[in-house]
Enzyme design. Structure first.
Site, PDB file in Angstrom:
ATOM      1  N   ASP A   1       0.835  -1.211   0.065  1.00 27.32           N
ATOM      2  CA  ASP A   1       0.041  -0.144  -0.049  1.00 27.32           C
ATOM      3  C   ASP A   1       0.851   1.147   0.011  1.00 27.32           C
ATOM      4  OD1 ASP A   1      -2.276   1.422  -0.196  1.00 27.32           O
ATOM      5  OD2 ASP A   1      -2.737   1.229   2.247  1.00 27.32           O
TER       6      ASP A   1
ATOM      7  N   HIS B   1       2.092   3.515  -9.060  1.00 28.42           N
ATOM      8  CA  HIS B   1       1.885   2.299  -9.452  1.00 28.42           C
ATOM      9  C   HIS B   1       3.190   1.644 -10.122  1.00 28.42           C
ATOM     10  CE1 HIS B   1      -1.858   2.371  -7.611  1.00 28.42           C
ATOM     11  NE2 HIS B   1      -2.339   3.192  -8.553  1.00 28.42           N
TER      12      HIS B   1
ATOM     13  N   LEU C   1      10.896 -20.308  -5.453  1.00 30.21           N
ATOM     14  CA  LEU C   1      10.009 -19.259  -4.800  1.00 30.21           C
ATOM     15  C   LEU C   1       8.735 -19.400  -5.396  1.00 30.21           C
ATOM     16  CD1 LEU C   1       9.247 -16.879  -2.709  1.00 30.21           C
ATOM     17  CD2 LEU C   1      10.311 -15.559  -4.706  1.00 30.21           C
TER      18      LEU C   1
HETATM   19  C1  IPE Z   1      -5.441  -2.669  -0.075  1.00 27.79           C
HETATM   20  O1  IPE Z   1      -4.979  -1.268  -0.522  1.00 27.79           O
HETATM   21  C2  IPE Z   1      -5.479  -3.506  -1.502  1.00 27.79           C
HETATM   22  C3  IPE Z   1      -4.072  -3.727  -2.002  1.00 27.79           C
HETATM   23  C4  IPE Z   1      -3.094  -3.299  -1.663  1.00 27.79           C
HETATM   24  C5  IPE Z   1      -4.106  -4.200  -3.456  1.00 27.79           C
HETATM   25  P1  IPE Z   1      -6.098  -0.357  -0.584  1.00 27.79           P
HETATM   26  O2  IPE Z   1      -5.217   0.951  -0.875  1.00 27.79           O
HETATM   27  O3  IPE Z   1      -7.203  -0.397  -1.682  1.00 27.79           O
HETATM   28  O4  IPE Z   1      -6.943  -0.689   0.615  1.00 27.79           O
HETATM   29  P2  IPE Z   1      -8.117   0.596   1.710  1.00 27.79           P
HETATM   30  O5  IPE Z   1      -9.186   0.316   0.730  1.00 27.79           O
HETATM   31  O6  IPE Z   1      -7.418   1.899   1.914  1.00 27.79           O
HETATM   32  O7  IPE Z   1      -8.082  -0.249   3.008  1.00 27.79           O
HETATM   33  C1  IPE Z   2      -1.610   0.187  -3.574  1.00 27.41           C
HETATM   34  O1  IPE Z   2      -1.186   1.510  -3.437  1.00 27.41           O
HETATM   35  C2  IPE Z   2      -1.779  -0.119  -4.686  1.00 27.41           C
HETATM   36  C3  IPE Z   2      -3.130  -0.642  -5.019  1.00 27.41           C
HETATM   37  C4  IPE Z   2      -4.189  -0.750  -4.143  1.00 27.41           C
HETATM   38  C5  IPE Z   2      -3.417  -1.000  -6.385  1.00 27.41           C
HETATM   39  P1  IPE Z   2      -2.843   2.685  -3.298  1.00 27.41           P
HETATM   40  O2  IPE Z   2      -2.982   2.860  -4.818  1.00 27.41           O
HETATM   41  O3  IPE Z   2      -3.699   2.192  -2.612  1.00 27.41           O
HETATM   42  O4  IPE Z   2      -1.938   4.110  -2.912  1.00 27.41           O
HETATM   43  P2  IPE Z   2      -2.595   4.957  -1.455  1.00 27.41           P
HETATM   44  O5  IPE Z   2      -2.946   4.154  -0.527  1.00 27.41           O
HETATM   45  O6  IPE Z   2      -3.557   5.584  -2.422  1.00 27.41           O
HETATM   46  O7  IPE Z   2      -1.186   5.804  -1.104  1.00 27.41           O
HETATM   47 MG    MG Z   3      -4.302   2.364  -0.596  1.00 24.00          MG
END
Ligand code: IPE
Ligand code: IPE
Ligand code: MG
Length: 250
Positions: A21, A38, A132
């Site tokens: 995240d 990303h 792995l």
């Molecule tokens: C969780 O991240 C899902 C992934 C890392 C793929 P999100 O950024 O979507 O989570 P929430 O919705 O903030 O909890």
């Molecule tokens: C995690 O990073 C990647 C996915 C959920 C695909 P986020 O896109 O949720 O990044 P934040 O949480 O907005 O910083």
């Molecule tokens: Mg996120």
């Protein structure tokens, strides 16, 4: 000296799961589009998979896209799908060479055709990898998985291939997408949030959790080893008391 030299090789987590995240916030802090975060996240995946492999971790599960992520703006969703195709295509040969087997958990039926095909090709090509197992959770959520399991169990009971009395924890596990995987020993979430976001609810019943403020694109080998070292200091009691665990280890 790298932290890898400090790891206790007799107490390595066999399975690490990561909620990757913070890509969006990483980009925002630099005045960039979320998509750039990303992209940088893909580089972190490569680094961390190599580091896990070097530390003899056997299973690495990465939460790449949740069921709830389908609710993001379509531009971001499409960007993530394209990135998936790009990364899988670029990495397949190297994964194969390094003995990495790709496995996918999640509702792949929801993926666009070209993403599904690229993924299947990568899974097929890397199937012989023994070093792995890299599990990608894609269009995955635990509630989706458990609901599917309930549906399949009910179908099998109706068909007479499963008796209601036979249903126990072991059998239920066999109806999950993770049926061939051990439960995670360690769950890492980057990006500062301390929640599970619908990830591996059943499988994490006794998993050790580790949260870090580091955004996923900044996560690296040393951060992974730091998490493993932290894990190695913990005592996993599974409901028992310390003395029982100590005598087990003798
Ligand atoms: C969780 O991240 C899902 C992934 C890392 C793929 P999100 O950024 O979507 O989570 P929430 O919705 O903030 O909890
Ligand atoms: C995690 O990073 C990647 C996915 C959920 C695909 P986020 O896109 O949720 O990044 P934040 O949480 O907005 O910083
Ligand atoms: Mg996120």
């Amino acid at each position: 000296m790298s932290l890898i030299d400090k790891l206790d090789h007799n107490r390595l987590p066999a399975h690490i799961a990561i909620i990757m995240d913070g890509n969006g916030r990483w980009a925002k802090a630099r005045g960039l589009d979320r998509g750039e975060g990303h992209k940088e996240g893909v580089e972190a995946i490569r680094r961390v998979a190599e580091a896990a492999s070097r530390a003899s971790v056997q299973y690495l599960t990465l939460y790449a896209f949740s069921t709830e992520n389908w609710r993001r703006p379509s531009e971001e969703v499409n960007g993530l799908m394209d990135l998936m195709v790009y990364a899988l295509t670029r990495e397949t040969a190297a994964l194969k060479k390094n003995g990495v087997r790709i496995v996918c958990i999640g509702n792949v039926d929801r993926l666009p055709g070209h993403v599904r095909e690229t993924l299947q090709e990568c899974i097929h090509e890397t199937a012989g990898g023994e070093r792995l197992t890299l599990v990608i959770a894609l269009s995955y959520s635990s509630k989706w998985e458990l609901t599917e399991a309930a549906r399949k169990i009910s179908r099998d009971v109706k068909a007479g291939t499963l008796r209601e009395e036979e249903i126990n924890e072991e059998i239920l596990s066999q109806y999950l997408t993770t049926r061939d995987l051990p439960d995670p020993d360690l769950l890492i979430r980057t990006g500062g949030e301390q929640r599970i976001s619908n990830f591996l609810l059943w499988q994490c019943a006794y998993t050790e959790f580790y949260f870090t403020e580091t955004f996923w694109p900044d996560f690296n080998e040393e951060e992974l080893y730091k998490a493993i070292l932290n894990y190695q200091k913990r005592e996993r009691r599974y409901g028992m008391i310390s003395e029982q665990i100590e005598s087990d280890q003798k």
